[in-house]
Design a protein around this motif. Structure first.
Motif, PDB file in Angstrom:
ATOM      1  N   ARG A  31       0.829  -1.301  -0.020  1.00 52.83           N
ATOM      2  CA  ARG A  31      -0.151  -0.007   0.072  1.00 52.83           C
ATOM      3  C   ARG A  31       0.718   1.357   0.095  1.00 52.83           C
ATOM      4  N   ALA A  32       2.094   1.096   0.319  1.00 55.90           N
ATOM      5  CA  ALA A  32       3.061   2.132   0.311  1.00 55.90           C
ATOM      6  C   ALA A  32       3.548   2.786  -1.025  1.00 55.90           C
ATOM      7  N   LEU A  33       2.766   1.881  -2.103  1.00 55.12           N
ATOM      8  CA  LEU A  33       3.137   2.576  -3.422  1.00 55.12           C
ATOM      9  C   LEU A  33       2.425   3.653  -3.606  1.00 55.12           C
ATOM     10  N   ASP A  34       1.211   3.953  -2.795  1.00 57.89           N
ATOM     11  CA  ASP A  34       0.476   5.085  -3.193  1.00 57.89           C
ATOM     12  C   ASP A  34       1.084   6.229  -2.842  1.00 57.89           C
ATOM     13  N   SER A  35       2.448   6.228  -2.339  1.00 59.99           N
ATOM     14  CA  SER A  35       3.292   7.600  -2.094  1.00 59.99           C
ATOM     15  C   SER A  35       4.849   7.225  -2.399  1.00 59.99           C
ATOM     16  N   ALA A  36       5.234   5.820  -2.541  1.00 61.54           N
ATOM     17  CA  ALA A  36       6.728   5.884  -2.698  1.00 61.54           C
ATOM     18  C   ALA A  36       7.181   6.102  -3.915  1.00 61.54           C
TER      19      ALA A  36
END
Lengths: 408, 408
Positions: free
Chosen positions: B217-222
């Motif tokens: 879910r960190a791919l939303d901002s990474a």
């Protein structure tokens, strides 16, 4: 006036002793290493021999074109694609040499007089700081930014695109101060700000003083700023206190401001009466001509500038609405025949800020004329050409602001 | 591990020759003047004798508390009230000494390997730069920020409030890169990033390497960032390339990132398996304990700090939602008995940024306990107390973060 201005500019802003000392320091191997350790390169090159004047010595030399001791432009390549211009990259334009360095030693003690209000008063910066505070991101741009593109040879500093930057100003809203002093007197139509520079002896003050009038609608954004990019406002940029008018050209942002008066007429100072007036080529300035107040919509490319590799390229630039927000920016790689909408990059800092933009495009080997064209929220779009005018003010034509890039 | 960390930290990050040379330079009158001209004061005082390590020598010494060669905290008074932390004020926390200075000489040549995607590939920073770009303002904060307030003496750097800053990151969205490489392999639940530090010989790599796993879910901002505040990412902060995860604690923002793998399990590296795990005091770290991923809502006062004048005062501070935006910040001048809603100052840079706040209040002579309390958009509000845990992670209790100010 031009002759006087040249005279005031060429010897630098005083402090030749400091300048000499600095040159000696820079020339010693030890100080060279110290400078290098600090991550700076402040040495002039053969092509760009002018040193930074003492009051701007903290600037990043390699980011700037030094036109004179009072005029330093940000290199197009140093504008970058950031929402905020680092203070040490920001252009400098002084109309007079700055006051002595001592003025920023105790910034809170600086005094400013308020007149044309129902309760006239002299206040210190320290007092202003307890009244209220706002922080606004705003473009600071010289009226003559783009002057170098006028073919008639408009007199004045030959700015290309770099007499502009977007910075954070912190200070008290001027409207709040006026209200706290009982409001403006009846009939007030202008805010008139006076700079605190020391005027040379033997000259008519009105002929050289920095005193500007702006319409009272400017109170929607005007502030008295004591900080730039969250640091105490440096003398280089008008510290300890500057009248900052987001949306208005640089000259209205009076440095070292020592007086604010609500007035029914514009000041008779030359910088207002005949200076910064838009008129046809060959005409003299006069009070009935448009004054350089609100800025217009504008944009320019910042990368690539001269050459690039074939294949996928990202084209970067910055765009401003002037006194209002932006609707869109388009980019053309064929000199304006076809356009693609660019994407804004980074957070929107509000209507007075600029917005970096980017467009990804494939560029096979060849030569490209890359131009950009912004449209503000009111539907105003940059024109293709320039509006010729005597002093080369307010140029926002997209054609002149383009770049030619060799790919391959 | 603690012993090893101390061992790694105490000798500094190598380059003693440069450090010595710098001390000699600073000690000479000429270089002193040069330093002064550049507007910096980098000399240690009797109270604060530690020098900046060579790889961070460009930092503003007076803005920092130097805990060790790998840990430098921003002074509370230097945090200011700006939306963006200047790079030279930003805290530093390295888990290992950085790679040699040569890595940022040609940043575009730095290579990063992508695995756990359908088309594994090694790419250069130069290639990443042509893929896409985004600029995001985000708080960078160490998991242990506020550790100094735990009464049980949590081991690790004794950070107060200054292991945090809000900066602009520019790079390519990691999700775009993953997609361009055919997407993640089936079953991928984590993004695992590996740092490019040189590991000391003779030690089990898993015991010291910087390799962290974060949920997909960190791919939303990474993003993979190559610029900090619109300048090339310095080695001090992970350049040439850093995995930046807006909304996540600092340790997840892997510096000098040399590998990204989409994985079904979290890495077994000690820094992930047992490090940065929240557990009761006295317990050892283990993989089944919560990992320091998303940040929580937090705020603290930045001015006044110790004393002030009677009368109208402006109380300043900064607040962050952590992984989401802020709803409001309240300030109390009586240690939390009564609260007033503060005003946000300056533009909103988005959900991952912090927001400076200000409250105007009258303070007669006396002693005041000034505290602040933020609430995020999901209704999470800072608690009064701390949640005791072995390593002192994630402290966002408002009481400990207050200041006592003598007025009069």
């Amino acid at each position: 006036m031009t002759k006087l201005k040249n005279q005031l500019q060429s010897p630098g802003s005083g402090a030749p002793d400091n300048l000499s000392r600095r040159r000696i320091l820079i020339g010693s191997a030890g100080a060279m290493a110290a400078v290098s350790l600090l991550g700076f390169s402040r040495l002039g090159t053969a092509e760009e021999p002018k040193s930074l004047p003492d009051y701007a010595a903290w600037k990043e030399r390699s980011a700037l074109i030094v036109h004179s001791a009072n005029t330093m432009e940000t290199q197009r390549g140093a504008i970058g694609s950031g929402v905020i211009t680092p203070s040490d990259h920001l252009f400098v334009r002084n109309n007079l040499p700055p006051p002595p360095a001592s003025v920023t030693m105790d910034p809170d003690a600086w005094e400013i007089r308020f007149e044309g209000v129902n309760n006239p008063k002299t206040m210190t910066v320290g007092e202003l700081k307890s009244m209220g505070v706002t922080t606004v991101a705003a473009v600071l741009q010289c009226s003559g930014n783009g002057r170098a593109f006028f073919p008639h040879g408009a007199s004045g500093t030959q700015w290309s695109v770099g007499a502009a930057g977007c910075v954070m100003w912190t200070g008290v809203p001027l409207r709040d101060v006026i209200q706290a002093l009982g409001g403006a007197v009846d009939g007030a139509r202008y805010v008139t700000g006076t700079g605190g520079e020391t005027l040379p002896d033997g000259l008519d003050p009105a002929s050289i003083m920095v005193e500007r009038s702006i319409p009272t609608r400017a109170l929607d954004s005007a502030m008295l700023a004591w900080a730039l990019n969250d640091e105490p406002l440096p003398r280089t940029h008008g510290g300890p206190l500057r009248l900052v008018v987001p949306g208005y050209y640089g000259v209205n942002n009076v440095k070292y401001v020592k007086k604010i008066a609500m007035t029914d007429k514009q000041t008779g100072a030359k910088i207002q009466a005949s200076g910064y007036r838009v008129r046809d080529v060959g005409m003299k300035g006069a009070p009935d001509q448009p004054s350089m107040w609100e800025m217009n919509v504008k944009s320019w490319v910042t990368a690539p500038l001269q050459s690039s590799q074939p294949g996928r390229n990202l084209i970067y630039g910055v765009a401003l609405g002037g006194a209002v927000g932006l609707e869109a920016v388009e980019v053309s790689i064929d000199g304006g025949k076809t356009w693609k909408t660019a994407r804004f990059l980074g957070p929107d800092l509000g209507p007075y800020a600029w917005r970096p933009f980017v467009l990804a495009t494939d560029l096979p080997s060849g030569s490209y004329r890359i131009v950009s064209r912004a449209t503000d929220v009111n539907g105003n779009r940059q024109p293709e050409g320039r509006v010729d005018n005597e002093r080369g003010y307010g140029h926002n034509g997209w054609s002149d602001h383009g770049v030619t890039v060799a790919v391959g």
